[in-house]
Design a protein around this motif. Structure first.
Motif, short mmCIF file in Angstrom:
data_model
loop_
_atom_site.label_atom_id
_atom_site.label_comp_id
_atom_site.label_asym_id
_atom_site.label_seq_id
_atom_site.Cartn_x
_atom_site.Cartn_y
_atom_site.Cartn_z
N LEU A 13 0.93 -1.14 0.14
CA LEU A 13 0.08 -0.08 0.01
C LEU A 13 0.62 1.10 -0.01
CD1 LEU A 13 -2.68 -0.80 2.90
CD2 LEU A 13 -2.98 -0.98 0.42
N CYS A 14 0.46 2.17 -0.67
CA CYS A 14 1.17 3.62 -0.49
C CYS A 14 0.47 4.20 0.81
CB CYS A 14 0.85 4.40 -1.71
SG CYS A 14 -0.82 4.77 -2.10
N ALA A 15 1.43 5.26 1.27
CA ALA A 15 0.83 5.97 2.54
C ALA A 15 -0.59 6.43 2.51
CB ALA A 15 1.76 7.02 2.91
N GLU A 16 -0.87 6.93 1.11
CA GLU A 16 -2.29 7.77 1.04
C GLU A 16 -3.57 6.90 1.17
OE1 GLU A 16 -4.57 9.49 -2.93
OE2 GLU A 16 -2.30 9.32 -2.99
N HIS A 17 -3.29 5.44 0.94
CA HIS A 17 -4.44 4.43 1.06
C HIS A 17 -4.34 3.94 2.43
CE1 HIS A 17 -4.10 5.55 -3.45
NE2 HIS A 17 -5.51 5.53 -3.10
N VAL A 18 -3.34 3.88 3.31
CA VAL A 18 -3.48 3.20 4.51
C VAL A 18 -4.71 3.16 5.45
CG1 VAL A 18 -2.28 2.80 6.82
CG2 VAL A 18 -1.08 2.88 4.76
N GLN A 19 -5.06 4.47 5.26
CA GLN A 19 -6.34 4.77 6.15
C GLN A 19 -7.60 4.24 5.66
OE1 GLN A 19 -6.52 5.86 9.29
NE2 GLN A 19 -4.23 6.07 9.24
N LEU A 20 -7.60 4.29 4.27
CA LEU A 20 -8.80 3.78 3.61
C LEU A 20 -9.18 2.19 3.72
CD1 LEU A 20 -11.16 4.23 1.62
CD2 LEU A 20 -9.40 3.87 -0.26
N SER A 21 -7.70 1.49 3.66
CA SER A 21 -7.82 0.22 4.09
C SER A 21 -7.96 -0.28 5.31
CB SER A 21 -6.30 -0.31 3.66
OG SER A 21 -6.07 -0.16 2.03
N LEU A 22 -7.68 0.56 6.40
CA LEU A 22 -8.09 0.42 7.50
C LEU A 22 -9.44 0.43 7.99
CD1 LEU A 22 -5.23 2.13 9.58
CD2 LEU A 22 -5.47 -0.41 9.34
N ARG A 23 -10.12 1.34 7.08
CA ARG A 23 -11.66 1.52 7.44
C ARG A 23 -12.46 0.46 6.66
NH1 ARG A 23 -10.35 6.71 6.20
NH2 ARG A 23 -11.35 6.67 4.01
#
Length: 86
Positions: free
Chosen positions: A4-14
């Motif tokens: 994952l890129c840093a930009e999409h970590v929060q989206l993946s966690l949700r």
């Protein structure tokens, strides 16, 4: 599992139930090296098809297993550092 890129970590966690309900770490990997595949071995005998009870790992560059149905890709992670969530 995919990088994952840093930009999409929060989206993946949700959105990923597995990530929401387990502990995890964020790793920076300098060199992700494709190592091989693992899966089920199929062998044809006089009595029909037989399968392996456990997954078998086959590294790239080594003799391959004919009759393997690969189900996982394995990476060797080199130059790993643990980082904070972005």
């Amino acid at each position: 599992m995919p990088p994952l890129c840093a930009e999409h970590v929060q989206l993946s966690l949700r959105q990923c139930p597995f990530l929401r309900h387990t502990e995890h770490a964020v790793l920076r990997v300098r060199k992700p090296h494709l190592h091989g595949v693992s899966g089920t071995l199929y062998r044809l005998t006089d009595h029909g098809w037989h399968t392996s009870d456990t997954d078998t790992l086959t590294p790239y560059g080594k003799p391959q297993h004919p009759g393997m149905l690969a189900s996982r890709l394995h990476r060797e992670l080199r130059g790993v550092t643990v980082t904070e969530f972005p």
